[in-house]
Design a protein around this motif. Sequence first.
Motif, PDB file in Angstrom:
ATOM      1  N   LEU A 117       0.931  -1.096   0.001  1.00  9.17           N
ATOM      2  CA  LEU A 117       0.021   0.077  -0.034  1.00  9.17           C
ATOM      3  C   LEU A 117       0.904   1.160  -0.136  1.00  9.17           C
ATOM      4  O   LEU A 117       0.570   2.217  -0.570  1.00  9.17           O
ATOM      5  N   LEU A 118       2.126   1.272   0.888  1.00  9.65           N
ATOM      6  CA  LEU A 118       2.980   2.535   0.798  1.00  9.65           C
ATOM      7  C   LEU A 118       3.376   2.506  -0.519  1.00  9.65           C
ATOM      8  O   LEU A 118       3.827   3.685  -0.927  1.00  9.65           O
ATOM      9  N   GLN A 119       3.964   1.561  -1.341  1.00 15.34           N
ATOM     10  CA  GLN A 119       4.324   1.661  -2.547  1.00 15.34           C
ATOM     11  C   GLN A 119       3.343   2.297  -3.581  1.00 15.34           C
ATOM     12  O   GLN A 119       3.755   3.152  -4.517  1.00 15.34           O
ATOM     13  N   HIS A 120       2.102   1.840  -3.384  1.00 18.36           N
ATOM     14  CA  HIS A 120       1.172   2.600  -4.298  1.00 18.36           C
ATOM     15  C   HIS A 120       0.699   3.902  -3.936  1.00 18.36           C
ATOM     16  O   HIS A 120       0.371   4.752  -4.758  1.00 18.36           O
ATOM     17  N   SER A 121       0.753   4.246  -2.533  1.00 19.31           N
ATOM     18  CA  SER A 121       0.256   5.540  -2.168  1.00 19.31           C
ATOM     19  C   SER A 121       0.996   5.819  -0.831  1.00 19.31           C
ATOM     20  O   SER A 121       0.857   5.569   0.206  1.00 19.31           O
ATOM     21  N   PRO A 122       2.371   6.432  -1.073  1.00 22.35           N
ATOM     22  CA  PRO A 122       3.169   6.610  -0.074  1.00 22.35           C
ATOM     23  C   PRO A 122       2.709   7.515   1.187  1.00 22.35           C
ATOM     24  O   PRO A 122       3.285   7.417   2.187  1.00 22.35           O
ATOM     25  N   PHE A 175      -0.649   7.112   2.304  1.00 20.28           N
ATOM     26  CA  PHE A 175      -1.900   6.685   2.871  1.00 20.28           C
ATOM     27  C   PHE A 175      -2.430   6.752   3.993  1.00 20.28           C
ATOM     28  O   PHE A 175      -3.635   7.043   4.342  1.00 20.28           O
ATOM     29  N   PHE A 176      -1.641   6.583   5.118  1.00 23.25           N
ATOM     30  CA  PHE A 176      -1.849   6.348   6.597  1.00 23.25           C
ATOM     31  C   PHE A 176      -2.339   7.827   6.908  1.00 23.25           C
ATOM     32  O   PHE A 176      -3.536   8.110   7.438  1.00 23.25           O
ATOM     33  N   ALA A 177      -1.694   8.795   6.449  1.00 25.82           N
ATOM     34  CA  ALA A 177      -2.207  10.403   6.665  1.00 25.82           C
ATOM     35  C   ALA A 177      -3.460  10.623   6.112  1.00 25.82           C
ATOM     36  O   ALA A 177      -4.497  11.233   6.532  1.00 25.82           O
ATOM     37  N   GLU A 178      -3.497  10.247   4.544  1.00 27.85           N
ATOM     38  CA  GLU A 178      -4.535  10.883   3.621  1.00 27.85           C
ATOM     39  C   GLU A 178      -5.885  10.236   4.309  1.00 27.85           C
ATOM     40  O   GLU A 178      -6.880  10.673   3.913  1.00 27.85           O
ATOM     41  N   GLY A 228      -6.506   9.001   7.355  1.00 27.28           N
ATOM     42  CA  GLY A 228      -6.697   9.321   8.688  1.00 27.28           C
ATOM     43  C   GLY A 228      -6.383   7.909   9.585  1.00 27.28           C
ATOM     44  O   GLY A 228      -7.282   7.791  10.732  1.00 27.28           O
ATOM     45  N   ILE A 229      -5.752   7.107   9.175  1.00 28.65           N
ATOM     46  CA  ILE A 229      -5.485   5.650  10.119  1.00 28.65           C
ATOM     47  C   ILE A 229      -4.789   6.195  11.250  1.00 28.65           C
ATOM     48  O   ILE A 229      -3.440   6.676  11.268  1.00 28.65           O
ATOM     49  N   ARG A 230      -5.251   5.618  12.568  1.00 25.94           N
ATOM     50  CA  ARG A 230      -4.788   5.885  13.771  1.00 25.94           C
ATOM     51  C   ARG A 230      -4.218   4.639  14.422  1.00 25.94           C
ATOM     52  O   ARG A 230      -3.343   4.891  15.286  1.00 25.94           O
ATOM     53  N   TRP A 231      -4.591   3.659  13.994  1.00 23.57           N
ATOM     54  CA  TRP A 231      -4.004   2.456  14.694  1.00 23.57           C
ATOM     55  C   TRP A 231      -3.867   1.342  13.446  1.00 23.57           C
ATOM     56  O   TRP A 231      -4.345   1.251  12.733  1.00 23.57           O
ATOM     57  N   TRP A 232      -2.586   0.797  13.726  1.00 24.23           N
ATOM     58  CA  TRP A 232      -1.937  -0.150  12.742  1.00 24.23           C
ATOM     59  C   TRP A 232      -1.807  -1.489  13.598  1.00 24.23           C
ATOM     60  O   TRP A 232      -1.096  -1.684  14.471  1.00 24.23           O
ATOM     61  N   LEU A 233      -2.275  -2.546  12.919  1.00 28.28           N
ATOM     62  CA  LEU A 233      -2.281  -3.997  13.960  1.00 28.28           C
ATOM     63  C   LEU A 233      -2.011  -5.083  12.759  1.00 28.28           C
ATOM     64  O   LEU A 233      -2.240  -4.982  11.883  1.00 28.28           O
ATOM     65  N   GLY A 234      -1.045  -5.768  13.292  1.00 25.72           N
ATOM     66  CA  GLY A 234      -0.764  -6.757  12.251  1.00 25.72           C
ATOM     67  C   GLY A 234       0.100  -8.124  13.024  1.00 25.72           C
ATOM     68  O   GLY A 234       0.124  -8.025  14.337  1.00 25.72           O
ATOM     69  N   SER A 235       0.410  -9.175  12.308  1.00 28.08           N
ATOM     70  CA  SER A 235       0.799 -10.364  12.915  1.00 28.08           C
ATOM     71  C   SER A 235       1.942 -11.016  12.141  1.00 28.08           C
ATOM     72  O   SER A 235       1.595 -11.694  11.395  1.00 28.08           O
ATOM     73  N   ARG A 279       4.179   6.497  12.054  1.00 26.33           N
ATOM     74  CA  ARG A 279       4.098   7.551  13.148  1.00 26.33           C
ATOM     75  C   ARG A 279       4.024   8.840  12.556  1.00 26.33           C
ATOM     76  O   ARG A 279       3.392   9.697  13.057  1.00 26.33           O
ATOM     77  N   ASP A 280       4.901   8.944  11.616  1.00 28.64           N
ATOM     78  CA  ASP A 280       5.189  10.442  10.960  1.00 28.64           C
ATOM     79  C   ASP A 280       3.803  10.870  10.154  1.00 28.64           C
ATOM     80  O   ASP A 280       3.477  12.038  10.161  1.00 28.64           O
ATOM     81  N   GLN A 281       2.932   9.783   9.963  1.00 26.06           N
ATOM     82  CA  GLN A 281       1.997  10.111   9.209  1.00 26.06           C
ATOM     83  C   GLN A 281       0.548  10.245  10.077  1.00 26.06           C
ATOM     84  O   GLN A 281      -0.665  10.338   9.692  1.00 26.06           O
ATOM     85  N   GLY A 282       0.801  10.326  11.457  1.00 27.38           N
ATOM     86  CA  GLY A 282      -0.179  10.395  12.132  1.00 27.38           C
ATOM     87  C   GLY A 282      -0.691   9.055  13.003  1.00 27.38           C
ATOM     88  O   GLY A 282      -1.903   9.150  13.816  1.00 27.38           O
ATOM     89  N   VAL A 283      -0.223   8.019  12.623  1.00 31.09           N
ATOM     90  CA  VAL A 283      -0.503   6.594  13.394  1.00 31.09           C
ATOM     91  C   VAL A 283      -0.247   6.660  14.745  1.00 31.09           C
ATOM     92  O   VAL A 283       0.913   7.077  15.279  1.00 31.09           O
TER      93      VAL A 283
END
Length: 342
Positions: free
Chosen positions: A198-203, A205-208, A210-217, A230-234
């Motif tokens: 997703l970051l390669q497609h839209s660098p 995207f977190f900020a655009e 409004g994503i505040r929480w990222w979870l993964g496994s 973090r820099d994009q507001g997560v």
Amino acid sequence: MLTRSALLQPTIDLLSGAERAAFVAARWREQFAYIERHRVAYWQARFRDHRVDEHAFDRLPPLTREELRDLSPWAFVPDDVRTQLRRAYGTSGTTGRPLSFFWTDGDWNAMADTFARMIERDRPAGEVIALNGYHQGHVAGQVYHSAIGRIGGVSIPRHYLFDDEAATLDQLRMFRCNTIILAERSDLLKNGKTIVALLQHSPKFFAELGIRWWLGSTSTFTAETRRIARDQGVTAITNLYGSAEFGALAVSCRVEPTHYHTAMGHAFVEIVDAQGRHVRSGERGRVVVSLLSSLDARGELAPRAGSQLLRIDNSDEATYIDEPCACGLASPRLHGIARRKR
């Protein structure tokens, strides 16, 4: 006795070493008695062969995946419990024959409550609307769905038609998601299904979005991707460690994100040496897992009823740390988790 609500309370992660040992010993005694009472022949024979009783859990040699593959999935399930089974999940991304395991509703609820407690500390204030990017036929997709609901959020399964980066971002916009549940990267071809893609497609995207929480496994989130988020507001990043057999086993530390605090509830995680003995703090060994808890109809702890999984070698290695942590949790930690061939 701990109740279901207790599995959701943060105090369980503050138990002292002696309290943790007493908790695990009690769970093992009940699980041993359950296996004897329900005559699970495979485990009864293994107990006899290694002189295992309700007080000698560590005499049980860890069971490898190779040994598991030589056995029927039904070998681990009490015959008289089959009508109570409600879920079955199998391994993926593994070598050899996939493995399958069964869960009753009570088994699942114990894991989902434990999982929810593990992630709730990181939960940002306000509503949680999460796009769940994990495959819904896999244990991870379903347990995230259950856990997000338990902490008052809504989990939206990623639609199978949204199979590229642009479509995934469209679904995030459609539902106005402020949370994303997605692995950082994958060795498999997963278009639109990883954070890196997703970051390669839209660098931005977190900020655009409004994503505040990222979870993964995954076994690790890289420092660089965490910095970008973090820099994009997560404001919260939660990385879980687990597997298809056991669900969530540990959660990333809020202070030192490369360390993972082990779960206390549905599972017991050990780091053992070549002889199957638990290592000391600071030592490295194999990850060995037992599932020891379910929940009965009243929401109280009971022995696990589905697949009986005791001292299973998870095909991973890690360093065991059992000393005070700056984040405030008292649970032991895993560091340097490394996948071995599965």
